[in-house]
Every structure is written in structure tokens, then in C-alpha cells.
Write an enzyme that holds these catalytic residues in place. Sequence first.
Site, PDB file in Angstrom:
ATOM      1  NE  ARG A  88      -0.850   0.095   4.878  1.00  0.00           N
ATOM      2  CZ  ARG A  88      -1.499   0.454   5.955  1.00  0.00           C
ATOM      3  NH1 ARG A  88      -2.655   1.056   5.849  1.00  0.00           N
ATOM      4  NH2 ARG A  88      -1.007   0.223   7.138  1.00  0.00           N
ATOM      5  CG  ASP A 247       8.874  -6.520   6.447  1.00  0.00           C
ATOM      6  OD1 ASP A 247       9.112  -7.386   7.313  1.00  0.00           O
ATOM      7  OD2 ASP A 247       7.787  -5.918   6.378  1.00  0.00           O
ATOM      8  CG  ASP A 257       6.428  -0.267   8.271  1.00  0.00           C
ATOM      9  OD1 ASP A 257       5.293  -0.398   8.738  1.00  0.00           O
ATOM     10  OD2 ASP A 257       6.733  -0.604   7.119  1.00  0.00           O
TER      11      ASP A 257
HETATM   12  P1  AMP Z   1       3.693  -3.674   7.803  1.00  0.00           P
HETATM   13  O1  AMP Z   1       3.319  -4.504   8.973  1.00  0.00           O
HETATM   14  O2  AMP Z   1       3.053  -2.323   7.774  1.00  0.00           O
HETATM   15  O3  AMP Z   1       5.181  -3.611   7.616  1.00  0.00           O
HETATM   16  O4  AMP Z   1       3.089  -4.403   6.521  1.00  0.00           O
HETATM   17  C1  AMP Z   1       3.467  -5.694   6.150  1.00  0.00           C
HETATM   18  C2  AMP Z   1       3.112  -5.955   4.702  1.00  0.00           C
HETATM   19  O5  AMP Z   1       1.701  -5.878   4.510  1.00  0.00           O
HETATM   20  C3  AMP Z   1       3.733  -4.971   3.729  1.00  0.00           C
HETATM   21  O6  AMP Z   1       4.095  -5.671   2.568  1.00  0.00           O
HETATM   22  C4  AMP Z   1       2.584  -4.015   3.468  1.00  0.00           C
HETATM   23  O7  AMP Z   1       2.726  -3.350   2.241  1.00  0.00           O
HETATM   24  C5  AMP Z   1       1.393  -4.946   3.491  1.00  0.00           C
HETATM   25  N1  AMP Z   1       0.119  -4.249   3.815  1.00  0.00           N
HETATM   26  C6  AMP Z   1      -0.244  -3.695   4.982  1.00  0.00           C
HETATM   27  N2  AMP Z   1      -1.482  -3.167   4.910  1.00  0.00           N
HETATM   28  C7  AMP Z   1      -1.932  -3.395   3.641  1.00  0.00           C
HETATM   29  C8  AMP Z   1      -3.142  -3.112   2.924  1.00  0.00           C
HETATM   30  N3  AMP Z   1      -4.165  -2.457   3.483  1.00  0.00           N
HETATM   31  N4  AMP Z   1      -3.220  -3.512   1.633  1.00  0.00           N
HETATM   32  C9  AMP Z   1      -2.208  -4.165   1.047  1.00  0.00           C
HETATM   33  N5  AMP Z   1      -1.060  -4.470   1.671  1.00  0.00           N
HETATM   34  C10 AMP Z   1      -0.900  -4.095   2.949  1.00  0.00           C
HETATM   35 MG    MG Z   2       6.445  -2.544   6.508  1.00  0.00          MG
END
Ligand code: AMP
Ligand code: MG
Length: 480
Positions: A88, A247, A257
Site C-alpha cells: 500500500r 522488512d 514503518d
Molecule cells: P507492515 O506490517 O506495515 O510492515 O506491513 C506488512 C506488509 O503488509 C507490507 O508488505 C505491506 O505493504 C502490506 N500491507 C499492509 N497493509 C496493507 C493493505 N491495506 N493492503 C495491502 N497491503 C498491505
Molecule cells: Mg512494513
Amino acid sequence: MDSEVGWNLDNSYSRLPEVFFGEATPAKAVSPRVILLNEDLAVLLGLQVEMLSQEVLSGNELPEGATPIAQAYAGHQFGYFTMLGDGRAILLGEQLTPSWNRVDIGLKGSGPTAFSRGGDGLAALGPMLREYIISEAMYALGIPTSRSLSVTLTGNDVIRETILSGAVLIRTASSYLRVGTFQYAAARQEPEDLKKLADYAIERHYPEILSEDNRYERFLGKVIERQAALIAKWQLVGFIHGVMNTDNMTISGETIDYGPCAFMDVYDPATVFSSIDKYGRYKYGNQPGIASWNLARLAETLLPLLDDSQETAIQIAEKQLANFGLNFEREWLNGMRAKLGLLDEQSGDEALGKELLILMKEAKADFTNTFRALSDECVEQPKWFSEDAFCEWKKKWEARREQQTATNEESYEVMRLSNPSVIPRNHRVEEAIEAAEHGDFGVLYELNRVLESPYAYSAEQAPYTAPTNSSLPYRTYCGT
Ligand code: AMP
Ligand code: MG
């Protein structure tokens, strides 16, 4: 390209092999409305406010020179390896600033990408405001971090447990290269791609080692150094990232993040806020250990570049990894000295700092306010400061301070520059977000203004220094 004011985008990341990204087009925002615009950051980027229309800030219109992409990466999430990528987030390019910095600039919450894995790619207003508030507070605290340029309501609905207002955040970072980007390259088993990525990362963040024969070893060493310094800074202000997956850990050493992160109130190394962190993997006291674990994952990806012999490569990696602890301890101790107003070094300083932390834990003391009270005797002193154990510690501390050549005044000055008077307290952040969700943005603007000068010790900050009066544990949520 010149360095005059205006969009000055380059796209060096998109010149990497195509496997490192996917094309992405921002979704249409039906009725954009800008809620927050960071004018100070705009100036640093060389952008005039007039160029930042609601169409640009919502992603409806692309700035000149943008090549929107989603970055590919992998990562260990709570210890388990997964192929990921920007689900996103959309990178618009790299803005070359008037002072010749190269800064990634991109959208978050602007719709699905090639890596959305079934997610909607959208974001609700609340979490985007949270990222803005906390990332900018971190910047003001002097902690390396991604920054937030704007939050714009899109006019689109976001469906979660209820229907929420969609928003797009524009964020910047010295780059979004992550440990997970290297894991992605290594998992694909294309040594040439891995090498290209490593050379790119070195050129971008550590150009001083580009021509060195052992540049990949030095690169690993540099990332370890920067991350150790970063985590020490987090610990010293009580910041809990909450989702230190590989990541979410940068090659540059910046914090990125901002999901379930929060600042600790009562000092307790076991503090964890994130609702999904059931076993406390990312609790406050684990952050240094987890960073070190993540860096070992980075080192593994670099093995083929470190030496042709795997055995030798492992030895090189281990030697570098061993430096994390040393660097972290040194950075932490120097930071703790400053928090205690110690301008020179003595062997007992570490014990003095750690004894205070033990007392704070026993007293269930507020982390920020303990150091604030030590830094400024005019502010209300915590009740537990009258207990015998604290008085004894204080005598030792005062005796230690008398042994230095710095004056008391100099010592207090350093303390006030090292111990924030205000942090984004959880109840204040929630209050600001809740008001904004109901259309009242004044609380949010006021909070952001106060957080701009965390070391000011001004009278107007006093109301923002009070801990919550709720007895309920604070919970944060991820990816919402
Ligand atoms: P994060 O925990 O924010 O690091 O997210 C982990 C993964 O989930 C990353 O690849 C984000 O891009 C993906 N992600 C989180 N929220 C969404 C969403 N609403 N739609 C698509 N991908 C998401
Ligand atoms: Mg992330």
C-alpha cells in the site's frame, strides 16, 4: 538537473533490475482534502506549498518526473520468512533537494499494487495521522527517521471492522532500502542482482567505502553501526517500534514503518503495546536483541559477496555482527551519560544509570517524567523521589557530578537537551486522532506544534507532560 526550487525527481531505484519493483498507479481520490501539510519539510525538499495541490497530495496528479513503482522485498515477520513488497505504498521517485540530498518520496494508502496480496492498498485517516504525528515527533527528538509531508483525506471509504475515511500520507526517507530488500534479492538466487543492489545501497548511503576492496564487509559494518546507534536512541527515549520485522528495518539506519509503535509511560522493559505481538517478541527490552537478529539475516544475504569460501564469509560476517553489541552499549552509555548530565567518562557511569532504571522499575516511574524531573528541579518532582533508595542514588549521582570539571549549569543544559519534556503520549495521540476523525483538527494541530520542540521545557508544554489517568493497558494495532 538543477537544484532550484521545484520538483526535481530522479528515479535511480527504477534503474535497478526490474525484479526489484512492480509498476503501480495511485487510485483516484474522489474528493481530496488536505488535513496536514508539513511546510518546514516542504522547504527542505525544495518544494513550494503552491506546488503541493490537493490533487498532487492525494495521488490524483503525479509530479513532473515521477515514475510510480512499488518496491519488492521479503522479510521475516515475527520470525517467519515471507515474500512481501509495497502493498500500500507507491514510490514516486527521489527528490534531489536544494542541499543535494536524495530523498525517497512516496504515497501510502493510495490503492493496491502488484504486491498487495489481497489487501486493498488503502489506509484510514487515523493510522496515517498517527504516522505523521509520531514520525515528526521522532524527527524533532533528533532520532533518524522517515518524515511525513502530508495527510490528505481521499473521500473514499475504507472498509475495516467499520467503514472509515480513507487517507493518503506522503512520506519521505533517505531511502526505503530494507534488510528485507536484501533478503528478497538473496532468495531469488541471482548473484548479479544481489551485487547490483549492494552496490546501489553503498553508493546511496555509504559512498565513502565504494572504492574499498572489502566494501561489502564494510557495508555490513556500517549498517550495523547505524542500527546500533538508532536502537540506542530509541531505548533512551522509551520508543517501542512494535513491529521490528526485517522488512521494517532500513539500510540507512532510519526509523521506518510507523504502525503499532508507541512511547512507554511507566518504565518496564517488558512493555509491549502491539495487539498482535502476543509473545512480546518486540517488547522494549528485546529491541536491541531483535535488531541484532535482523542484522544477522542481512549478513546471511551478503555471504556470497563477502568471500568465495563460505567458511571465510561466515567468519567475516560474524566478526562484524559481534560489533553490534559493543556499538549499542557505547551509544547507549554515552546517551545515558548525557541524560544524567555527565560530560566526562568514569567507569561507574553504567552502573549509576542502570541502578536508576532498577529503582524506576520498582517505583513504576514514568520514564520521560523521571528524567524531566532530574533535569529541571522547578517541575513537580515525582513522589517516589522522597524514598530512601532514590535519595541514596541521588547522593551518588550528585557526588559524581561534582567530580567533573563542567559546571552545574552546563550539566543541566546537557540534560535538558537530552531528556525530552514532551513526547507523543499515547492518550494525547488518541485524543488528537479521535477529534480529527470527528472533523475537529485543532487538537491535532496543537499537539503537533507542541511536539516540534520537545526540549523546550516551556510552560505551555506542562499539560502535555501528564501521564494518562487511565488504568487500562494501552493497545496499538498494525496495518489498519
Ligand atoms: P507492515 O506490517 O506495515 O510492515 O506491513 C506488512 C506488509 O503488509 C507490507 O508488505 C505491506 O505493504 C502490506 N500491507 C499492509 N497493509 C496493507 C493493505 N491495506 N493492503 C495491502 N497491503 C498491505
Ligand atoms: Mg512494513
